[in-house]
Structure formats: C-alpha cells, structure tokens
Write an enzyme that holds these catalytic residues in place. Structure first.
Site, PDB file in Angstrom:
ATOM      1  N   ASP A 143     -11.931  -4.349  -3.019  1.00  7.85           N
ATOM      2  CA  ASP A 143     -12.459  -2.991  -3.026  1.00  7.85           C
ATOM      3  C   ASP A 143     -13.374  -2.757  -4.224  1.00  7.85           C
ATOM      4  OD1 ASP A 143     -10.420  -3.113  -4.917  1.00  7.85           O
ATOM      5  OD2 ASP A 143      -9.131  -1.662  -3.941  1.00  7.85           O
ATOM      6  N   ASN A 189       1.624   5.120  -4.042  1.00  7.64           N
ATOM      7  CA  ASN A 189       1.786   5.829  -2.763  1.00  7.64           C
ATOM      8  C   ASN A 189       1.771   4.856  -1.582  1.00  7.64           C
ATOM      9  OD1 ASN A 189      -0.845   5.025  -2.747  1.00  7.64           O
ATOM     10  ND2 ASN A 189      -1.736   7.038  -2.386  1.00  7.64           N
ATOM     11  N   HIS A 233      -0.440   2.358  -1.125  1.00 10.79           N
ATOM     12  CA  HIS A 233      -1.751   1.859  -0.681  1.00 10.79           C
ATOM     13  C   HIS A 233      -1.904   0.375  -1.006  1.00 10.79           C
ATOM     14  CE1 HIS A 233      -3.912   3.128  -4.704  1.00 10.79           C
ATOM     15  NE2 HIS A 233      -3.781   1.822  -4.703  1.00 10.79           N
ATOM     16  N   GLU A 269      -5.698   4.380   1.498  1.00 14.15           N
ATOM     17  CA  GLU A 269      -4.785   5.463   1.170  1.00 14.15           C
ATOM     18  C   GLU A 269      -4.063   5.940   2.429  1.00 14.15           C
ATOM     19  OE1 GLU A 269      -4.306   5.942  -1.823  1.00 14.15           O
ATOM     20  OE2 GLU A 269      -6.059   6.462  -3.009  1.00 14.15           O
TER      21      GLU A 269
HETATM   22  C1  GLP Z   1      -5.583   0.282  -7.536  1.00 16.81           C
HETATM   23  C2  GLP Z   1      -6.330  -0.760  -6.673  1.00 16.81           C
HETATM   24  C3  GLP Z   1      -5.365  -1.607  -5.929  1.00 16.81           C
HETATM   25  C4  GLP Z   1      -4.243  -1.950  -6.877  1.00 16.81           C
HETATM   26  C5  GLP Z   1      -3.397  -0.725  -7.099  1.00 16.81           C
HETATM   27  C6  GLP Z   1      -2.333  -0.880  -8.164  1.00 16.81           C
HETATM   28  O1  GLP Z   1      -6.036   1.559  -7.420  1.00 16.81           O
HETATM   29  N1  GLP Z   1      -7.300  -0.276  -5.770  1.00 16.81           N
HETATM   30  O2  GLP Z   1      -6.016  -2.772  -5.428  1.00 16.81           O
HETATM   31  O3  GLP Z   1      -3.426  -2.924  -6.318  1.00 16.81           O
HETATM   32  O4  GLP Z   1      -4.209   0.403  -7.284  1.00 16.81           O
HETATM   33  O5  GLP Z   1      -2.906  -0.877  -9.435  1.00 16.81           O
HETATM   34  P1  GLP Z   1      -2.116  -1.290 -10.746  1.00 16.81           P
HETATM   35  O6  GLP Z   1      -1.879  -2.740 -10.660  1.00 16.81           O
HETATM   36  O7  GLP Z   1      -3.027  -0.912 -11.883  1.00 16.81           O
HETATM   37  O8  GLP Z   1      -0.839  -0.519 -10.724  1.00 16.81           O
END
Ligand code: GLP
Length: 249
Positions: free
Chosen positions: A68, A136, A138, A143
């Site tokens: 992404d 949440n 995702h 989302e």
């Molecule tokens: C982000 C990314 C995801 C990631 C998730 C967890 O917003 N888009 O690909 O896996 O949220 O992030 P973190 O590892 O900082 O908790």
C-alpha cells in the site's frame, strides 16, 4: 482451521521467526517475488534481513511489491511507504529498483491502483506476502468493511488508523487520510501469507481474525479462505485467543 498460529516468547523472537522465513524463501528461490509491508511491526524484520544480507544472502534477483501507499503526501516525503521501505530495507540489500514496486504516489490514485494491478498481473504470483495487522483488523489499508473480492484501489482511512499512525508524523504536519492498497483478493492471490502481530494493542484484532466470524468488518478474517497462512505472534498479541497458546493449528 487452515491458519497456522505460532506464538513466540516476545516480539523480538516473533520478528526473528518471520525474518528467518523470508530468508529461507529467498535462499530456496533467489528470484522470489516478495510482498512487503510497512508499519512499526516490520522494522525489526527488515533489520534482521539486512543482517542476513550482510552475512551473504543475496536479494539481487528478487522482485518486491509493497501492499500500500498513502495518497496526498508530496512525492519523496520521508513517511511515504515508498521512502520508508527504501530506508528500512531495499536500499540496504541490493534489490534492483526496477523490480521493486510500490503504488505510485505521483499519479491520480485510481490510475495508480489500475497500474499496480497490471504490474502484479504481469509478474509471477507473489511467493510470500508479509502482512501486519491494524488494530481494527485491517490488512494493507483494507479498512472495515472490505469485501473479499476487492482489488487494488483508493480507500479512505478509518479514524482509528489515522490516530494509530499519527506517531509517524509531526504534530503540525498534514497527515494523509487516503491510500491506495492491494485489495483482499489481490492479497489472497499470493502463494503464501505470513502475518506478524505483536503487543496488547493487537490482541482484539488477532482474536477477531482467528476466532471470530469471517466478515467484511474484520478484513483480516478473509485470510481464513486461503490455504497457506502463518500467523506469528508474541504472547501479548495472542492473549485473547481461546485456543491453546503455543500450538500450531
Ligand atoms: C498500517 C499499514 C499496515 C500495517 C498496520 C499495522 O497502517 N497500512 O500495512 O500492517 O497498519 O501497523 P503497525 O505495525 O505500525 O502497528
């Protein structure tokens, strides 16, 4: 249940297990196609892969696709996922820039999404897709609600995701509220999925992903429709699971 759950003593051991798995993939298949994820959880994984590279593992022939990218940051912004993955991983391991892909942030989002799907379709399937997990539920930036048939597209970020990622931006800085993300169907097309989640903030999402209903409201629950998924956790992220911790199921 076709998800294999591995619970490790701590976050460091969990990240090490994921890095070992990626390293093994590249050793077995030097021209592997890797699906990459960003987020704080992945930083120690990439640090370990850089160490593996310094110890002799070659990434010269791999192809990479990131999950992404934010929409609306100036190109080259240090918190863009393109900049982040280069800084944390790609620039240190000799991946050919022509074979490393991130949704383009210099195109209108719908066009960037269409180009990304086309680039994925033109490449061999992703051998292993790394995934983090949003609080949440995702995956990527899919989302809730995200349908299982979704492909790469522009999406709005939920308020909880914007809040969770605020730590990466200066307080006075405009934070993106949209993104281009691989869709659920795009992610499920990978041969193998490897999800890493650590810390108590992820425990509810982990439980919903593995033990709750399969629903668009928990996008990660769609992983249960894939035949080869490994979920790697520390004890804190696994704390909500009713099943026996430590078992592979
Ligand atoms: C982000 C990314 C995801 C990631 C998730 C967890 O917003 N888009 O690909 O896996 O949220 O992030 P973190 O590892 O900082 O908790």
């Amino acid at each position: 249940m076709r998800i294999h759950v591995h619970v490790h003593a701590d976050a460091e051991a969990a990240a090490a297990a994921v890095a070992d798995e990626i390293a093994r993939t590249v050793r077995d298949r030097p021209d592997a196609v890797l699906g990459l994820a960003t987020g704080g959880t992945m930083e120690p994984v990439y640090a370990r892969l850089i160490a593996a590279h310094r110890a002799g593992l070659s990434f010269a022939r791999v192809t990479t696709f990131n999950l992404d990218e934010y929409v609306g940051l100036p190109p080259g912004h240090p918190q863009s996922y393109r900049s982040t993955i280069r800084r944390q991983f790609l620039d240190h391991v000799g991946v050919d820039p022509a074979r490393s892909h991130v949704p383009r942030d210099d195109l209108p989002p719908d066009r960037a999404a269409a180009e990304y799907e086309a680039a994925l379709a033109a490449a061999p399937p992703i051998d292993v897709q790394l995934l983090g997990l949003g609080r949440n539920g995702h995956i990527g930036f899919n989302e809730p609600p995200s349908p299982p048939g979704s492909r790469t597209r522009a999406v709005d970020l939920s308020a909880s995701t914007v809040a969770a990622n605020a730590r990466f931006f200066a307080p006075d800085e405009a934070q993106p509220k949209r993104a281009v993300t691989m869709g659920i169907a795009t992610i499920l097309a990978a041969r193998r999925l490897l999800l890493l989640a650590v810390g108590t903030a992820k425990a509810d999402a982990v439980r919903a992903m593995i033990e709750g209903p399969v629903t668009d409201e928990v996008p990660a629950s769609a992983l249960r429709g894939h035949g080869d998924v490994t979920v790697v956790l520390d004890g804190a992220a696994a704390a909500g699971l009713a099943g026996d911790v430590g078992l592979t199921r």
